[in-house]
Scaffold this motif. Structure first.
Motif, PDB file in Angstrom:
ATOM      1  N   LYS A   1       0.882  -1.354   0.012  1.00  0.00           N
ATOM      2  CA  LYS A   1       0.058   0.046   0.044  1.00  0.00           C
ATOM      3  C   LYS A   1       0.929   1.097   0.083  1.00  0.00           C
ATOM      4  O   LYS A   1       1.810   1.495   0.619  1.00  0.00           O
ATOM      5  N   LYS A   2       0.595   1.917  -0.939  1.00  0.00           N
ATOM      6  CA  LYS A   2       1.239   3.417  -1.123  1.00  0.00           C
ATOM      7  C   LYS A   2       0.969   4.318   0.078  1.00  0.00           C
ATOM      8  O   LYS A   2      -0.138   4.274   0.785  1.00  0.00           O
ATOM      9  N   THR A   3       1.987   5.126   0.569  1.00  0.00           N
ATOM     10  CA  THR A   3       1.814   6.126   1.876  1.00  0.00           C
ATOM     11  C   THR A   3       1.693   7.416   1.197  1.00  0.00           C
ATOM     12  O   THR A   3       2.317   7.777   0.160  1.00  0.00           O
ATOM     13  N   LEU A   4       1.097   8.241   1.890  1.00  0.00           N
ATOM     14  CA  LEU A   4       0.687   9.621   1.591  1.00  0.00           C
ATOM     15  C   LEU A   4       2.003  10.367   1.384  1.00  0.00           C
ATOM     16  O   LEU A   4       3.149  10.185   2.314  1.00  0.00           O
ATOM     17  N   LEU A   5       2.256  11.264   0.614  1.00  0.00           N
ATOM     18  CA  LEU A   5       3.491  12.222   0.337  1.00  0.00           C
ATOM     19  C   LEU A   5       4.670  11.462  -0.274  1.00  0.00           C
ATOM     20  O   LEU A   5       5.477  12.013  -0.645  1.00  0.00           O
ATOM     21  N   THR A   6       4.821  10.293  -0.121  1.00  0.00           N
ATOM     22  CA  THR A   6       6.103   9.526  -0.372  1.00  0.00           C
ATOM     23  C   THR A   6       6.021   8.818  -1.697  1.00  0.00           C
ATOM     24  O   THR A   6       7.254   8.867  -2.326  1.00  0.00           O
ATOM     25  N   GLU A   7       5.065   8.287  -1.939  1.00  0.00           N
ATOM     26  CA  GLU A   7       5.023   7.346  -3.185  1.00  0.00           C
ATOM     27  C   GLU A   7       4.122   7.398  -4.124  1.00  0.00           C
ATOM     28  O   GLU A   7       3.875   6.865  -5.125  1.00  0.00           O
ATOM     29  N   CYS A   8       3.238   8.510  -3.973  1.00  0.00           N
ATOM     30  CA  CYS A   8       2.203   8.729  -4.988  1.00  0.00           C
ATOM     31  C   CYS A   8       1.844  10.093  -5.178  1.00  0.00           C
ATOM     32  O   CYS A   8       2.265  10.915  -4.663  1.00  0.00           O
ATOM     33  N   SER A   9       1.279  10.558  -6.516  1.00  0.00           N
ATOM     34  CA  SER A   9       0.850  11.759  -6.496  1.00  0.00           C
ATOM     35  C   SER A   9      -0.652  11.961  -6.647  1.00  0.00           C
ATOM     36  O   SER A   9      -1.425  12.894  -6.686  1.00  0.00           O
ATOM     37  N   ILE A  10      -1.225  10.780  -6.604  1.00  0.00           N
ATOM     38  CA  ILE A  10      -3.048  10.749  -6.633  1.00  0.00           C
ATOM     39  C   ILE A  10      -3.223   9.588  -5.545  1.00  0.00           C
ATOM     40  O   ILE A  10      -2.477   8.552  -5.578  1.00  0.00           O
ATOM     41  N   MET A  11      -4.332   9.963  -4.801  1.00  0.00           N
ATOM     42  CA  MET A  11      -4.959   8.970  -3.900  1.00  0.00           C
ATOM     43  C   MET A  11      -6.278   8.805  -3.628  1.00  0.00           C
ATOM     44  O   MET A  11      -6.951  10.200  -3.818  1.00  0.00           O
ATOM     45  N   TRP A  12      -7.037   7.785  -3.272  1.00  0.00           N
ATOM     46  CA  TRP A  12      -8.329   8.058  -3.171  1.00  0.00           C
ATOM     47  C   TRP A  12      -8.825   7.169  -1.775  1.00  0.00           C
ATOM     48  O   TRP A  12      -8.228   6.306  -1.414  1.00  0.00           O
ATOM     49  N   ILE A  13      -9.450   7.986  -0.978  1.00  0.00           N
ATOM     50  CA  ILE A  13      -9.797   7.490   0.279  1.00  0.00           C
ATOM     51  C   ILE A  13     -11.111   7.117   0.280  1.00  0.00           C
ATOM     52  O   ILE A  13     -12.129   8.169   0.111  1.00  0.00           O
ATOM     53  N   ASP A  14     -11.477   5.882   0.105  1.00  0.00           N
ATOM     54  CA  ASP A  14     -13.002   5.405   0.204  1.00  0.00           C
ATOM     55  C   ASP A  14     -13.820   5.508   1.607  1.00  0.00           C
ATOM     56  O   ASP A  14     -13.289   4.993   2.629  1.00  0.00           O
ATOM     57  N   THR A  15     -14.871   6.167   1.687  1.00  0.00           N
ATOM     58  CA  THR A  15     -15.711   6.071   2.701  1.00  0.00           C
ATOM     59  C   THR A  15     -16.824   5.031   2.864  1.00  0.00           C
ATOM     60  O   THR A  15     -17.519   4.803   3.777  1.00  0.00           O
ATOM     61  N   ALA A  16     -16.849   4.248   1.850  1.00  0.00           N
ATOM     62  CA  ALA A  16     -17.604   3.152   2.101  1.00  0.00           C
ATOM     63  C   ALA A  16     -17.742   2.383   3.077  1.00  0.00           C
ATOM     64  O   ALA A  16     -16.787   1.954   3.805  1.00  0.00           O
ATOM     65  N   GLY A  17     -18.725   1.939   3.718  1.00  0.00           N
ATOM     66  CA  GLY A  17     -18.827   1.045   4.875  1.00  0.00           C
ATOM     67  C   GLY A  17     -18.648   1.928   6.285  1.00  0.00           C
ATOM     68  O   GLY A  17     -18.830   1.110   7.151  1.00  0.00           O
ATOM     69  N   SER A  18     -18.590   3.407   6.078  1.00  0.00           N
ATOM     70  CA  SER A  18     -18.045   4.176   7.316  1.00  0.00           C
ATOM     71  C   SER A  18     -19.489   4.515   7.934  1.00  0.00           C
ATOM     72  O   SER A  18     -19.402   5.388   8.899  1.00  0.00           O
ATOM     73  N   GLY A  19     -20.410   4.632   7.160  1.00  0.00           N
ATOM     74  CA  GLY A  19     -21.664   5.228   7.631  1.00  0.00           C
ATOM     75  C   GLY A  19     -21.876   6.604   7.270  1.00  0.00           C
ATOM     76  O   GLY A  19     -22.536   7.512   7.794  1.00  0.00           O
ATOM     77  N   ALA A  20     -21.008   7.071   6.343  1.00  0.00           N
ATOM     78  CA  ALA A  20     -20.872   8.578   6.111  1.00  0.00           C
ATOM     79  C   ALA A  20     -22.114   8.608   5.094  1.00  0.00           C
ATOM     80  O   ALA A  20     -22.178   8.095   4.134  1.00  0.00           O
ATOM     81  N   GLU A  21     -22.993   9.661   5.486  1.00  0.00           N
ATOM     82  CA  GLU A  21     -24.099   9.875   4.838  1.00  0.00           C
ATOM     83  C   GLU A  21     -24.234  11.371   4.500  1.00  0.00           C
ATOM     84  O   GLU A  21     -23.783  12.193   5.369  1.00  0.00           O
ATOM     85  N   GLU A  22     -24.626  11.713   3.397  1.00  0.00           N
ATOM     86  CA  GLU A  22     -24.767  13.242   2.956  1.00  0.00           C
ATOM     87  C   GLU A  22     -26.057  13.691   3.877  1.00  0.00           C
ATOM     88  O   GLU A  22     -26.869  12.968   4.102  1.00  0.00           O
ATOM     89  N   SER A  23     -25.897  14.906   4.162  1.00  0.00           N
ATOM     90  CA  SER A  23     -26.931  15.735   4.713  1.00  0.00           C
ATOM     91  C   SER A  23     -27.105  16.881   4.183  1.00  0.00           C
ATOM     92  O   SER A  23     -26.384  17.474   3.209  1.00  0.00           O
ATOM     93  N   ARG A  24     -28.392  17.621   4.337  1.00  0.00           N
ATOM     94  CA  ARG A  24     -28.962  18.694   3.487  1.00  0.00           C
ATOM     95  C   ARG A  24     -29.351  19.862   4.783  1.00  0.00           C
ATOM     96  O   ARG A  24     -29.588  19.657   5.668  1.00  0.00           O
ATOM     97  N   ASP A  25     -28.435  20.930   4.619  1.00  0.00           N
ATOM     98  CA  ASP A  25     -28.587  21.816   5.221  1.00  0.00           C
ATOM     99  C   ASP A  25     -29.885  22.627   5.382  1.00  0.00           C
ATOM    100  O   ASP A  25     -30.636  22.816   4.203  1.00  0.00           O
TER     101      ASP A  25
END
Length: 163
Positions: A1-25
């Motif tokens: 697994k690549k680490t932040l800042l040292t081995e990549c110029s692009i990265m995706w952090i997936d929130t799937a399964g975290s319970g992250a839900e959009e909310s409406r103001d």
């Protein structure tokens, strides 16, 4: 697994399964996502802790409710919408895509031009944060996800909470 800042110029952090839900103001009817805001805070803390100065970081979000909340959370960092970042760059860009719903509704996040602008604002490192099951219904996101997974540039929400 690549680490932040040292081995990549692009990265995706997936929130799937975290319970992250959009909310409406309730006042503006714009969307925000508290889980993604929390994750952006963790990423910023890690970047600044590794010696990156706040002015080198930019945060992009598609919805004004998310932008306003991220500005309060990160007062030393420029936070703006995709459209406001057009024609500008930062060393590091963090994109919070906000959308997370069972229907796979993306609204204007599905606009390929917005994704292209978001992807091209970073000089050194681009970090995308979002819910892959929701975003994967869009062909541009699906293609990007496929490439990032193959190259090992994919992290889970849980990678950031089990450190």
């Amino acid at each position: 697994k690549k680490t932040l800042l040292t081995e990549c110029s692009i990265m995706w952090i997936d929130t799937a399964g975290s319970g992250a839900e959009e909310s409406r103001d309730p006042n503006t009817f714009s969307l925000y996502n508290e889980t993604e805001m929390d994750l952006v805070g963790k990423v910023v803390k890690k970047l600044v802790g590794s010696g990156i100065s706040p002015p080198q970081i930019g945060i992009i979000a598609p919805y004004s409710a998310q932008v306003i909340r991220l500005r309060v959370q990160n007062p030393e960092i420029e936070v703006n919408t995709v459209n406001a970042f057009q024609g500008r760059e930062k060393e590091i860009i963090i994109c919070s895509f906000v959308r997370c719903n069972a229907q796979g509704e993306l609204g204007f996040v599905s606009d390929q031009r917005r994704l292209t602008v978001a992807l091209t604002r970073a000089k050194r490192l681009w970090i995308g944060i979002g819910d892959s099951p929701t975003l994967d219904g869009s062909r541009p996101f699906s293609a990007m996800f496929s490439t990032l997974e193959k190259k090992g540039l994919w992290q889970s929400y849980w990678d950031w909470y089990n450190d």
